[in-house]
Design an enzyme around this catalytic site. Structure first.
Site, PDB file in Angstrom:
ATOM      1  N   SER A  84       2.107   5.461   0.299  1.00 16.09           N
ATOM      2  CA  SER A  84       2.620   4.466  -0.655  1.00 16.09           C
ATOM      3  C   SER A  84       3.124   5.956  -1.867  1.00 16.09           C
ATOM      4  CB  SER A  84       2.479   2.997  -0.621  1.00 16.09           C
ATOM      5  OG  SER A  84       2.422   2.109  -0.096  1.00 16.09           O
ATOM      6  N   HIS A 116       8.455   7.292   4.380  1.00 14.32           N
ATOM      7  CA  HIS A 116       7.790   5.725   3.775  1.00 14.32           C
ATOM      8  C   HIS A 116       8.687   4.551   3.628  1.00 14.32           C
ATOM      9  CE1 HIS A 116       6.788   3.919  -0.653  1.00 14.32           C
ATOM     10  NE2 HIS A 116       6.554   3.665   0.534  1.00 14.32           N
ATOM     11  N   GLU A 170      12.847   6.736   2.804  1.00 14.44           N
ATOM     12  CA  GLU A 170      12.338   7.856   1.478  1.00 14.44           C
ATOM     13  C   GLU A 170      11.132   9.171   2.616  1.00 14.44           C
ATOM     14  OE1 GLU A 170      10.909   6.477  -3.128  1.00 14.44           O
ATOM     15  OE2 GLU A 170       9.167   6.839  -1.325  1.00 14.44           O
ATOM     16  N   ASN A 201       8.596   4.250  -5.830  1.00 18.75           N
ATOM     17  CA  ASN A 201       7.042   3.595  -6.918  1.00 18.75           C
ATOM     18  C   ASN A 201       7.120   3.978  -7.666  1.00 18.75           C
ATOM     19  OD1 ASN A 201       6.721   1.469  -4.534  1.00 18.75           O
ATOM     20  ND2 ASN A 201       5.060   3.411  -3.603  1.00 18.75           N
TER      21      ASN A 201
HETATM   22  P1  NAD Z   1      -2.961  -2.755   6.092  1.00 15.05           P
HETATM   23  O1  NAD Z   1      -3.924  -3.508   5.355  1.00 15.05           O
HETATM   24  O2  NAD Z   1      -1.778  -4.136   6.619  1.00 15.05           O
HETATM   25  O3  NAD Z   1      -2.562  -2.297   7.875  1.00 15.05           O
HETATM   26  C1  NAD Z   1      -4.316  -1.270   7.811  1.00 15.05           C
HETATM   27  C2  NAD Z   1      -4.174  -1.237   9.047  1.00 15.05           C
HETATM   28  O4  NAD Z   1      -4.698   0.468   9.016  1.00 15.05           O
HETATM   29  C3  NAD Z   1      -5.595  -2.545   9.538  1.00 15.05           C
HETATM   30  O5  NAD Z   1      -4.728  -2.376  10.759  1.00 15.05           O
HETATM   31  C4  NAD Z   1      -6.462  -1.567  10.168  1.00 15.05           C
HETATM   32  O6  NAD Z   1      -7.590  -1.589  10.816  1.00 15.05           O
HETATM   33  C5  NAD Z   1      -6.060   0.264   9.936  1.00 15.05           C
HETATM   34  N1  NAD Z   1      -6.858   1.463  10.066  1.00 15.05           N
HETATM   35  C6  NAD Z   1      -7.703   1.251   9.261  1.00 15.05           C
HETATM   36  N2  NAD Z   1      -8.634   2.333   9.502  1.00 15.05           N
HETATM   37  C7  NAD Z   1      -7.772   3.151  10.852  1.00 15.05           C
HETATM   38  C8  NAD Z   1      -7.535   4.475  11.651  1.00 15.05           C
HETATM   39  N3  NAD Z   1      -8.626   5.025  11.387  1.00 15.05           N
HETATM   40  N4  NAD Z   1      -7.287   4.293  12.316  1.00 15.05           N
HETATM   41  C9  NAD Z   1      -5.981   3.758  12.749  1.00 15.05           C
HETATM   42  N5  NAD Z   1      -6.226   2.577  12.159  1.00 15.05           N
HETATM   43  C10 NAD Z   1      -6.477   1.942  10.975  1.00 15.05           C
HETATM   44  O7  NAD Z   1      -1.789  -1.417   5.381  1.00 15.05           O
HETATM   45  P2  NAD Z   1      -0.268  -1.760   4.898  1.00 15.05           P
HETATM   46  O8  NAD Z   1       0.249  -2.470   4.184  1.00 15.05           O
HETATM   47  O9  NAD Z   1       0.432  -1.497   6.319  1.00 15.05           O
HETATM   48  O10 NAD Z   1      -0.186  -0.501   4.537  1.00 15.05           O
HETATM   49  C11 NAD Z   1      -0.787   0.647   5.428  1.00 15.05           C
HETATM   50  C12 NAD Z   1      -0.240   2.354   4.971  1.00 15.05           C
HETATM   51  O11 NAD Z   1       1.652   2.255   4.171  1.00 15.05           O
HETATM   52  C13 NAD Z   1      -0.372   2.194   3.427  1.00 15.05           C
HETATM   53  O12 NAD Z   1      -0.555   3.304   3.191  1.00 15.05           O
HETATM   54  C14 NAD Z   1       0.421   1.649   2.142  1.00 15.05           C
HETATM   55  O13 NAD Z   1       0.718   2.411   1.298  1.00 15.05           O
HETATM   56  C15 NAD Z   1       1.860   1.483   3.223  1.00 15.05           C
HETATM   57  N6  NAD Z   1       2.716   0.900   2.609  1.00 15.05           N
HETATM   58  C16 NAD Z   1       2.247  -0.206   1.868  1.00 15.05           C
HETATM   59  C17 NAD Z   1       3.371  -0.984   2.412  1.00 15.05           C
HETATM   60  C18 NAD Z   1       2.995  -2.848   1.563  1.00 15.05           C
HETATM   61  O14 NAD Z   1       4.489  -3.208   1.272  1.00 15.05           O
HETATM   62  N7  NAD Z   1       1.703  -3.604   2.220  1.00 15.05           N
HETATM   63  C19 NAD Z   1       4.877  -0.079   1.662  1.00 15.05           C
HETATM   64  C20 NAD Z   1       4.482   0.499   1.564  1.00 15.05           C
HETATM   65  C21 NAD Z   1       3.730   1.646   2.825  1.00 15.05           C
END
Ligand code: NAD
Length: 294
Positions: free
Chosen positions: A131, A152, A164, A202
């Site tokens: 993000s 993104h 993005e 963001n």
């Molecule tokens: P989340 O916590 O829901 O999921 C993260 C997942 O990654 C978990 O299932 C975890 O077990 C897994 N994980 C951790 N280490 C790992 C590894 N070494 N190998 C494989 N899997 C692994 O998080 P999320 O909200 O899905 O966010 C993930 C990414 O997306 C982040 O970088 C976040 O900033 C970005 N993002 C999130 C949003 C949002 O609204 N939540 C929006 C856009 C981007």
């Protein structure tokens, strides 16, 4: 956002098989959308619970489509079958493009991206769904930074049209073109942006969260702020949006923004987001945040 095709767009590689790292809110959404639009995808997590959650979310979204008559049950089975869950990098040699969507932590992402680079072909495109973290920072330890860029998505992935695509200093036109083409194949609207903490969206959204944090610190009731912002015309207020995003992701992304723009985005003392996070209230992902979801 509509522009004429650029010369570099012709350099796109085909993406016949994708992979997503992390089966959380975003990884599960990316897997669903890719499979729905016809690109098979491998979904890797570090634990079975993560995989189960990602698949459950995909099944829920597909079942809704079947209930509404938008899809036949056998089509639902085909889509689900084109998501291959895994806990290891076994099949990554056949992958054309990878979306990294693990936790918003530069050290974890750095390690995951480097192991992925060792598991894929030399021409595979690596992308990060970060993000806020700078693409150049994430590219620093990669052997092939030219194959790497940001991809993104926004939450929920199946509903939000924008993606993005972030160009780092060393990113090749081929990486950008392939990522743009894959985003379009997923039915999304990609925009190519330059690298900086928070990219474009963001950099606008986090000052808004900052305004919310300040209002709550000054004594405002978060539910009142949410209702007012809904009346203003936004689909949801900031507290509800933080519950959707996830408080852990919101907190870590906020820290990256504060480091990147200390004069504009640093908040002194404990914020409402810190209070939620410290009390294990991560939002919808664990059924409690600013609101309760049982
Ligand atoms: P989340 O916590 O829901 O999921 C993260 C997942 O990654 C978990 O299932 C975890 O077990 C897994 N994980 C951790 N280490 C790992 C590894 N070494 N190998 C494989 N899997 C692994 O998080 P999320 O909200 O899905 O966010 C993930 C990414 O997306 C982040 O970088 C976040 O900033 C970005 N993002 C999130 C949003 C949002 O609204 N939540 C929006 C856009 C981007």
């Amino acid at each position: 956002l509509k522009k004429k095709a650029k010369a570099w767009e012709k350099e796109a590689n085909d993406v016949n098989l994708a992979a997503v790292l992390g089966a959380g809110i975003m990884g599960g959404g990316v897997a669903f959308q890719s499979a729905l639009k016809g690109t098979p995808i491998i979904m890797k997590d570090i634990n079975q619970d993560g995989i189960a959650l990602g698949l459950k979310e995909a099944k829920k979204l597909l079942s809704k489509r079947v209930e509404k008559g938008k899809m036949k049950p056998d089509q639902m089975a085909d889509v689900l079958n084109s998501i291959t869950p895994t806990l290891n990098y076994g099949d990554f040699k056949n992958v054309d493009l990878v979306v990294e969507a693990v936790v918003e932590n530069p050290k974890v992402k750095d390690a995951v991206l480097r192991e992925t680079e060792d598991a894929v072909r030399e021409d595979t495109i690596l992308t990060s769904n970060t993000s806020t973290i700078s693409i150049d920072l994430l590219a620093k330890n990669l052997k092939r930074p030219e194959n790497f860029c940001g991809m993104h998505f926004f939450n929920p992935v199946h509903m939000m049209p924008l993606v993005e695509v972030i160009r780092g200093e060393k990113t090749s036109d081929r990486a950008i073109a392939t990522t743009v083409a894959y985003a379009k194949a997923m039915g999304k609207t990609p925009i190519v942006v330059n690298d900086c903490p928070g990219f474009l969206v963001n950099r606008v959204l986090f000052p808004y969260f900052g305004g919310f944090i300040g209002l709550v610190r000054d004594g405002a009731d978060f539910q009142h702020v949410d209702k007012v912002m809904e009346k203003f015309g936004w689909p949801m207020g900031p507290a509800y949006l933080l519950d959707v995003v996830g408080m852990d992701t919101g907190k870590h992304a906020g820290e990256v923004m504060a480091d990147g723009f200390p004069d504009r985005m640093k908040h002194e003392g404990t914020t409402a987001i810190d209070v939620m996070f410290d009390n294990n209230r991560y939002g919808q992902k664990n059924d409690k945040g600013f609101y309760k979801y049982e």
